[in-house]
Write a protein that holds these residues in place. Sequence first.
Motif, short mmCIF file in Angstrom:
data_model
loop_
_atom_site.label_atom_id
_atom_site.label_comp_id
_atom_site.label_asym_id
_atom_site.label_seq_id
_atom_site.Cartn_x
_atom_site.Cartn_y
_atom_site.Cartn_z
N TYR A 32 0.82 -1.20 0.00
CA TYR A 32 0.00 0.00 0.00
C TYR A 32 0.87 1.26 0.00
CZ TYR A 32 1.00 0.10 5.00
OH TYR A 32 1.64 0.13 6.22
N ALA A 33 0.24 2.34 -0.42
CA ALA A 33 0.88 3.66 -0.42
C ALA A 33 -0.17 4.67 0.04
CB ALA A 33 1.39 4.02 -1.79
N THR A 34 0.23 5.59 0.90
CA THR A 34 -0.66 6.64 1.40
C THR A 34 0.02 7.98 1.18
OG1 THR A 34 -1.57 5.17 3.08
CG2 THR A 34 -1.88 7.52 3.42
N ALA A 35 -0.76 8.94 0.74
CA ALA A 35 -0.27 10.31 0.55
C ALA A 35 -1.12 11.24 1.42
CB ALA A 35 -0.36 10.72 -0.90
N TYR A 36 -0.47 12.15 2.11
CA TYR A 36 -1.14 13.15 2.95
C TYR A 36 -0.90 14.53 2.35
CZ TYR A 36 -1.14 9.31 6.29
OH TYR A 36 -1.31 8.10 6.89
N ASN A 37 -1.95 15.36 2.36
CA ASN A 37 -1.88 16.73 1.81
C ASN A 37 -1.40 16.69 0.36
OD1 ASN A 37 -2.65 17.84 4.30
ND2 ASN A 37 -0.55 17.62 5.01
N LEU A 38 -2.02 15.81 -0.40
CA LEU A 38 -1.55 15.55 -1.76
C LEU A 38 -1.71 16.74 -2.69
CD1 LEU A 38 -0.33 13.39 -3.55
CD2 LEU A 38 -2.64 12.61 -4.07
N TYR A 39 -2.90 17.34 -2.70
CA TYR A 39 -3.10 18.44 -3.64
C TYR A 39 -4.23 19.33 -3.17
CZ TYR A 39 -3.06 20.92 -8.06
OH TYR A 39 -2.93 21.88 -9.00
N THR A 40 -4.13 20.63 -3.47
CA THR A 40 -5.17 21.61 -3.16
C THR A 40 -5.46 22.43 -4.40
OG1 THR A 40 -4.42 21.75 -0.87
CG2 THR A 40 -5.83 23.53 -1.66
N TRP A 41 -6.73 22.46 -4.79
CA TRP A 41 -7.16 23.31 -5.89
C TRP A 41 -7.75 24.58 -5.29
CZ3 TRP A 41 -8.05 18.07 -5.96
CH2 TRP A 41 -7.53 17.37 -7.05
N THR A 42 -7.18 25.74 -5.61
CA THR A 42 -7.67 27.00 -5.07
C THR A 42 -7.14 28.17 -5.90
OG1 THR A 42 -7.85 28.36 -3.09
CG2 THR A 42 -5.76 27.25 -3.43
N ASP A 43 -7.83 29.29 -5.78
CA ASP A 43 -7.34 30.55 -6.36
C ASP A 43 -6.75 31.43 -5.28
OD1 ASP A 43 -8.07 29.90 -8.95
OD2 ASP A 43 -10.11 30.69 -8.69
#
Length: 70
Positions: A32-43
């Motif tokens: 398994y693989a876990t990612a934290y705070n992977l991506y944020t979409w924002t302006d």
Amino acid sequence: NASYLRIRNLTLGYSIPEKLLESININKLRFYATAYNLYTWTDYLSYSPEVSPDGYPESKDFLFGVQLQF
């Protein structure tokens, strides 16, 4: 405008079929693989709409693992 959409936690895993494991006396094998705070979409113009108390952006963390059961 501080609206955003975020992938905070994402986990992907794969369990090896039990038929393939019988010959080597293993009951369960999972990767398994876990990612934290992977991506944020924002302006939002700064690092993040959710600023940590010290003012730095949140780190991206990655965790890789193996579960093995005999």
